[in-house]
Design a protein around this motif. Structure first.
Motif, PDB file in Angstrom:
ATOM      1  N   ASN A  76      61.087  -1.918 -45.824  1.00  0.00           N
ATOM      2  CA  ASN A  76      61.968  -3.023 -45.330  1.00  0.00           C
ATOM      3  C   ASN A  76      60.969  -3.120 -44.160  1.00  0.00           C
ATOM      4  OD1 ASN A  76      63.794  -3.536 -47.226  1.00  0.00           O
ATOM      5  ND2 ASN A  76      65.109  -2.232 -46.210  1.00  0.00           N
ATOM      6  N   HIS A  78      57.595  -2.562 -42.819  1.00  0.00           N
ATOM      7  CA  HIS A  78      56.542  -2.882 -43.192  1.00  0.00           C
ATOM      8  C   HIS A  78      56.394  -4.477 -43.895  1.00  0.00           C
ATOM      9  CE1 HIS A  78      52.683  -1.786 -45.444  1.00  0.00           C
ATOM     10  NE2 HIS A  78      52.693  -2.496 -44.739  1.00  0.00           N
ATOM     11  N   ARG A  79      57.745  -4.679 -44.246  1.00  0.00           N
ATOM     12  CA  ARG A  79      57.547  -6.101 -45.006  1.00  0.00           C
ATOM     13  C   ARG A  79      57.636  -7.311 -43.637  1.00  0.00           C
ATOM     14  NH1 ARG A  79      60.357  -4.990 -48.697  1.00  0.00           N
ATOM     15  NH2 ARG A  79      61.569  -5.456 -48.034  1.00  0.00           N
ATOM     16  N   ASP A  82      54.725  -7.783 -41.296  1.00  0.00           N
ATOM     17  CA  ASP A  82      53.902  -8.642 -42.089  1.00  0.00           C
ATOM     18  C   ASP A  82      54.092  -9.587 -41.995  1.00  0.00           C
ATOM     19  OD1 ASP A  82      52.186  -5.938 -41.730  1.00  0.00           O
ATOM     20  OD2 ASP A  82      52.241  -5.903 -43.776  1.00  0.00           O
ATOM     21  N   GLU A  83      55.571 -10.110 -42.525  1.00  0.00           N
ATOM     22  CA  GLU A  83      56.007 -11.463 -42.811  1.00  0.00           C
ATOM     23  C   GLU A  83      56.158 -12.425 -41.477  1.00  0.00           C
ATOM     24  OE1 GLU A  83      59.133 -10.986 -45.244  1.00  0.00           O
ATOM     25  OE2 GLU A  83      57.728 -10.712 -47.123  1.00  0.00           O
TER      26      GLU A  83
END
Length: 307
Positions: A76, A78-79, A82-83
């Motif tokens: 979660n 990590h996303r 990056d987003e």
């Protein structure tokens, strides 16, 4: 990412997500994912490729994939980084990683025992050396050349195998990894022996490749032709046998690494194979040789008389 850097990242992160409001316990083993353990992700701080979050061109591949450019996160978070690249620039992620490792050091002393971490780093250094020096990623390719009717070994490989042998001899082995030590020693002994056996009747060309020399084909009449052919074939059989045994050792080594250190070690590639041929009829044979329990029990001591 090298095994040594993986061990450093997970050890210094306490196997937990670096986000302070999360710090979920993570696992490297996909098969161990459950309600208690989440699969950890070794996220890049500076992006790993163009168009990736926070990508910077002026960075070497080794630095990009190394410990210092990784942060351990749950999927979660990590996303999230990056987003939301603007919210999570490079300097903020480095600070997040440092603060998390400090928290781990102050609060999870059993997880970050420095002696334990030092021992694990020693082990992973041997693993990284084996992967690089023994060309484990290209095992079938180079052993096929060594097992061909006209066997050949690259000089770089021969030199690297010697480096690996020295590394294994010099390692201070932790007591809790006895089978890993045996497997690594066996692999290094057999590959080093393979080099020595092959070089007995080999010559180097101008591309730094060592090729077998059919010494029975001397200029003019050879009164010892039959004996020389027999000697050559016996030597070739010995060269092939040591590669076969070394492949057993490589599979043993990988099995122990997966069991004791990294469950994902060469999981996608599977077992180390060797290919013999092409035979006169155009066929070849593929093997995945492995030691029996009895053979492993006596190694590497059973090799000592022939070292």
């Amino acid at each position: 990412m090298s095994e040594k850097d993986i061990k450093l990242l997970w050890g210094r992160s306490g196997n937990r997500c670096a986000f302070p409001e999360c710090r979920t316990e993570l696992t490297q083993d996909k098969n161990a994912v459950s309600s208690q353990y989440t699969l950890g992700e070794q996220a890049h701080i500076v992006g790993d490729k163009p168009k990736a979050a926070r990508y910077k061109e002026l960075m070497s591949d080794n630095a990009r994939d190394g410990y210092h450019n990784r942060i351990l996160l749950c999927p979660n978070h990590h996303r999230e980084i990056d987003e939301n690249e603007d919210d999570w620039p490079i300097d903020r992620l480095y600070r997040l990683k440092s603060e998390h490792e400090l928290w781990v050091n102050q609060n999870l002393s059993s997880t970050t025992d420095t002696r334990k971490l030092a021992e694990e780093v020693a082990i992973t250094a041997v693993i990284d050396s084996a992967v690089l020096c023994c060309k484990l990623k290209y095992w079938n390719e180079w052993t096929s050349n060594a097992l061909s009717p006209d066997p050949n070994w690259p000089e770089e490989l021969i030199n690297n195998i010697r480096i690996f042998r020295h590394k294994v001899i010099a390692t201070l082995w932790p007591e809790q990894y006895p089978e890993f030590m045996k497997a690594a020693k066996t692999l290094s002994i057999l590959l080093h022996r393979g080099c020595n056996v092959f070089l007995k009747y080999a010559e180097r060309n101008d591309q730094n490749i060592w090729w077998a020399v059919r010494f029975y084909r001397g200029e003019g009449f050879n009164p010892n032709y039959d004996k020389d052919v027999e000697r050559y074939e016996k030597w070739l059989e010995e060269c092939h046998e040591v590669i076969f045994e070394a492949t057993k050792a490589a599979n043993w080594f990988a099995n122990v690494v997966r069991r004791d250190v990294n469950p994902m070690f060469f999981v996608e590639e599977g077992k180390f194979l060797i290919t013999e041929g092409l035979f006169p009829d155009g066929s070849s044979k593929i093997y995945a040789p492995e030691y029996t329990d009895i053979e492993m029990r006596n190694l590497p001591a059973s090799l000592s008389k022939n070292i």
